[in-house]
Write a protein that holds these residues in place. Structure first.
Motif, PDB file in Angstrom:
ATOM      1  N   SER A 167      13.390   9.001   4.759  1.00 27.88           N
ATOM      2  CA  SER A 167      13.117   9.656   3.470  1.00 27.88           C
ATOM      3  C   SER A 167      13.129   8.655   2.327  1.00 27.88           C
ATOM      4  CB  SER A 167      14.146  10.760   3.215  1.00 27.88           C
ATOM      5  OG  SER A 167      15.452  10.215   3.070  1.00 27.88           O
ATOM      6  N   LYS A 168      14.046   7.675   2.374  1.00 30.93           N
ATOM      7  CA  LYS A 168      14.105   6.669   1.320  1.00 30.93           C
ATOM      8  C   LYS A 168      12.934   5.698   1.405  1.00 30.93           C
ATOM      9  CE  LYS A 168      19.173   6.545   0.939  1.00 30.93           C
ATOM     10  NZ  LYS A 168      20.374   5.688   1.083  1.00 30.93           N
ATOM     11  N   SER A 169      12.423   5.456   2.598  1.00 30.99           N
ATOM     12  CA  SER A 169      11.371   4.463   2.779  1.00 30.99           C
ATOM     13  C   SER A 169      10.017   4.931   2.280  1.00 30.99           C
ATOM     14  CB  SER A 169      11.272   4.081   4.264  1.00 30.99           C
ATOM     15  OG  SER A 169      12.469   3.485   4.710  1.00 30.99           O
ATOM     16  N   VAL A 170       9.850   6.238   2.106  1.00 32.77           N
ATOM     17  CA  VAL A 170       8.569   6.769   1.634  1.00 32.77           C
ATOM     18  C   VAL A 170       8.182   6.145   0.300  1.00 32.77           C
ATOM     19  CG1 VAL A 170       7.400   8.843   0.804  1.00 32.77           C
ATOM     20  CG2 VAL A 170       8.783   8.941   2.886  1.00 32.77           C
ATOM     21  N   HIS A 171       9.167   5.887  -0.540  1.00 34.60           N
ATOM     22  CA  HIS A 171       8.910   5.346  -1.875  1.00 34.60           C
ATOM     23  C   HIS A 171       9.314   3.873  -1.989  1.00 34.60           C
ATOM     24  CE1 HIS A 171       8.083   9.432  -3.111  1.00 34.60           C
ATOM     25  NE2 HIS A 171       9.280   9.815  -2.682  1.00 34.60           N
ATOM     26  N   HIS A 172       9.459   3.206  -0.866  1.00 29.93           N
ATOM     27  CA  HIS A 172       9.845   1.787  -0.895  1.00 29.93           C
ATOM     28  C   HIS A 172       8.739   0.972  -1.576  1.00 29.93           C
ATOM     29  CE1 HIS A 172      11.252  -2.159   0.338  1.00 29.93           C
ATOM     30  NE2 HIS A 172      12.356  -1.611   0.810  1.00 29.93           N
ATOM     31  N   PRO A 173       9.088   0.079  -2.510  1.00 29.64           N
ATOM     32  CA  PRO A 173       8.057  -0.673  -3.241  1.00 29.64           C
ATOM     33  C   PRO A 173       7.193  -1.567  -2.354  1.00 29.64           C
ATOM     34  CG  PRO A 173      10.268  -1.564  -3.664  1.00 29.64           C
ATOM     35  CD  PRO A 173      10.455  -0.265  -2.952  1.00 29.64           C
ATOM     36  N   ARG A 225       6.078  -0.760   0.685  1.00 26.09           N
ATOM     37  CA  ARG A 225       5.410   0.026   1.732  1.00 26.09           C
ATOM     38  C   ARG A 225       3.889  -0.117   1.697  1.00 26.09           C
ATOM     39  NH1 ARG A 225       6.794   4.174   5.182  1.00 26.09           N
ATOM     40  NH2 ARG A 225       5.154   5.675   5.660  1.00 26.09           N
ATOM     41  N   LYS A 226       3.303  -0.177   0.516  1.00 27.07           N
ATOM     42  CA  LYS A 226       1.843  -0.196   0.401  1.00 27.07           C
ATOM     43  C   LYS A 226       1.274  -1.601   0.437  1.00 27.07           C
ATOM     44  CE  LYS A 226      -1.997   1.660  -2.344  1.00 27.07           C
ATOM     45  NZ  LYS A 226      -2.355   2.459  -3.540  1.00 27.07           N
ATOM     46  N   CYS A 251       3.875  -7.561  -3.840  1.00 28.48           N
ATOM     47  CA  CYS A 251       3.352  -6.551  -4.758  1.00 28.48           C
ATOM     48  C   CYS A 251       3.726  -6.811  -6.218  1.00 28.48           C
ATOM     49  CB  CYS A 251       3.836  -5.165  -4.341  1.00 28.48           C
ATOM     50  SG  CYS A 251       5.628  -4.952  -4.393  1.00 28.48           S
ATOM     51  N   CYS A 302       6.253  -3.045   5.902  1.00 28.98           N
ATOM     52  CA  CYS A 302       5.879  -3.950   4.818  1.00 28.98           C
ATOM     53  C   CYS A 302       4.907  -5.040   5.250  1.00 28.98           C
ATOM     54  CB  CYS A 302       7.135  -4.597   4.231  1.00 28.98           C
ATOM     55  SG  CYS A 302       7.961  -5.766   5.342  1.00 28.98           S
TER      56      CYS A 302
END
Length: 550
Positions: free
Chosen positions: A155-161, A163-164, A169, A219
């Protein structure tokens, strides 16, 4: 290292304990499934060999046929000869065989055990690879307690900076505040950062993301470049922040394709992208200052911004050809051989090249670079500018003040000590530094897996014991407090850019080091006291340090 010294973080028996924790991918998982927690290699084989581990059985097999091969070809060969097309392979390339000082171990082509020369250690033992396959599921003491922890992680990793776009980044922001390395850490501006950051990379060449086994952060970038002059296959993955900065802004190169090709070459040959780029930056500055000439550089004009020359240097270093043979020993040893004041241009601490987190901007990490046994290793401490993002969690470790990155004070030293021990824990437990678990969740995960009733205090003391043991190793090998220093460049301010007027004060740094020594239970010379050794159950080292003091 000079003067007969062998630092932890160069070629030493302890380097394996201090490689970055972000490498490995599937290899560690397969090792655990094969019923092993770790592999210790002693001695040297009479001829090239590889180790084959499968479900508790270990064999040492001949690797003469594949000696001299690059990483991808070696990996394919191992999967063919073992008959296990999905085995995980930790291998060295030509650089490790020839003991390039910063040779890496590459797992499955795109996961790097990157720093500290572990590939050179394998090469010195005639060990080409360790291939692993296992099908035994690891046991956990309290498996049910891991389920909520995994759900929290996801759940926390969904918004990890990361991730994209991955770790690169924030490069535009880093350039804006002065944290991006420019021209061998000379400072200034790099207005074309938008051409080489991870956003540009994924928009132009990205074909997806991946991660280590079962990691929800994902990542790692997957890229493909098919057009000339430098086509790149997806097998080697894409460059992350350190590599983009290493071959980009630090060399004044804004050619994204060339940077990606340098990344591929580092993985093919098995060399650390941080030290490779930093050593090339050293050579470029030597060339521009007339210390090196075309005669020295095999007629390659090594000026900053020369992308083609940079790629030629990567290959020459990776294969120890021409001037690459000299540079393959790292910037410290190369400077000692060249002389002519070139040591001032080598950005290294204890022989390990400075990574791409600016110690003038992040003065806490500058302190960490100087005192840590491996030297300038960014994966062993806390990032000054990350504290505001993690303040609520870290308050449980008794550090709750907002401290500016450029400050170097007693409270910053306390942050480096207390949070630094926690930030280095991943290197001891074998998990990634990017996992967004809280302090309490890490503690609970260790307890659930092992059955040990651990506390955060016990975990941090384990790290303190490890750092102290590494310090003892260095002291035994001849290092002293005088080796706890930064390159002189960081004691001066850039003439322009965000860090104009900002520098590390050497006297303030010395005072901060003494405070850090005291917090670690070391004396004013950085030598662990006998009381500290008793407290950490390291009494066996007392005779060693008595000899050091003599």
């Amino acid at each position: 290292m000079g003067s007969g010294k062998s630092a932890v973080g160069a070629k030493s028996p302890l380097t394996g304990a201090y490689g970055e924790s972000m490498g490995g991918g599937m290899w560690g998982v397969e090792l655990k499934r094969a019923k092993y927690d770790a592999v210790i290699i002693e001695g040297k084989a009479k001829h090239p060999v590889y180790v084959w581990i499968r479900n508790g059985k270990v064999e040492i097999k001949d690797a003469s046929e594949i000696w001299g091969s690059e990483v991808k070809e070696t990996t394919a060969w191992l999967r063919e000869v073992t008959g296990e097309g999905r085995c995980s392979c930790a291998v060295i390339g030509p650089s490790g065989e020839q003991q390039v000082n910063f040779a890496s171990i590459i797992a499955d082509c795109n996961h790097a055990f990157g720093r500290c020369g572990m590939g050179a250690v394998m090469g010195s033992k005639n060990l080409k690879a360790i291939a692993v396959k296992g099908n035994k599921l690891p046991l956990a003491a309290e498996k049910e307690k891991l389920k909520p922890l995994n759900l929290s992680l996801k759940s926390k990793s969904v918004h990890h900076p990361f991730r994209k776009y991955g770790t690169g980044c924030r490069m535009r922001k880093l350039e804006e505040v002065g944290n991006l390395p420019i021209r061998n850490h000379s400072g200034g501006r790099f207005p074309n950062v938008h051409k080489i950051d991870a956003v540009a990379l994924m928009n132009r060449y990205g074909i997806g993301t991946e991660g280590c086994f079962n990691c929800p952060v994902r990542c790692k970038k997957k890229i493909r470049i098919e057009e000339a002059p430098w086509p790149i296959a997806p097998a080697f993955g894409g460059p992350e922040y350190e590599t983009l900065a290493s071959f980009g802004s630090n060399l004044l190169i804004d050619d994204l394709e060339a940077i990606c090709k340098a990344h591929e070459m580092c993985n093919r040959f098995g060399i650390d992208s941080i030290s490779t780029g930093a050593t090339i930056a050293f050579a470029m500055e030597c060339f521009e200052n007339g210390i090196l000439t075309l005669k020295d550089t095999n007629d390659i004009p090594l000026y900053f911004g020369n992308a083609e020359g940079m790629l030629q240097m990567v290959e020459m270093i990776g294969r120890r050809k021409g001037i690459g043979d000299l540079l393959a020993d790292g910037s410290k040893r190369a400077a000692e051989a060249i002389g002519k004041g070139s040591a001032e241009l080598a950005m290294q601490v204890k022989g390990l090249e400075v990574p791409y987190h600016e110690p003038r901007y992040k003065q806490g990490i500058g302190l960490r670079y100087s005192v840590h046994p491996t030297g300038a290793n960014h994966a062993t401490g806390v990032m000054d500018d990350m504290l505001p993002l993690l303040l609520e969690d870290w308050e449980s470790l008794n550090v709750s003040e907002m401290i500016p990155p450029t400050e170097l004070s007693s409270r910053k030293v306390r942050m480096v000590y207390e949070l630094g021990l926690w930030a280095e824990l991943p290197n001891y437990l074998g998990y990634c530094i990017f996992l967004p678990w809280s302090v309490i969740e890490v503690r609970d995960a260790v307890a659930a897996i092992t059955g040990w009733q651990v506390t955060t205090w016990k975990l941090m003391k384990a790290v303190e014991r490890g750092v102290t043991m590494a310090r003892i190793f260095n002291l035994r090998e001849g290092f002293t407090r005088h080796d706890d220093k930064l390159p002189d460049r960081f004691y001066t301010s850039p003439s322009d850019g965000p860090l104009k007027g900002v520098s590390v004060d050497p006297e303030v740094l010395k005072e901060a080091q003494v405070l850090y020594y005291q917090m670690m239970g070391w004396d004013c010379l950085g030598i662990p006291t006998e009381g500290t050794l008793v407290a950490l159950d390291l009494e066996w080292a007392i005779p060693i340090l008595r000899k050091v003091r003599e």
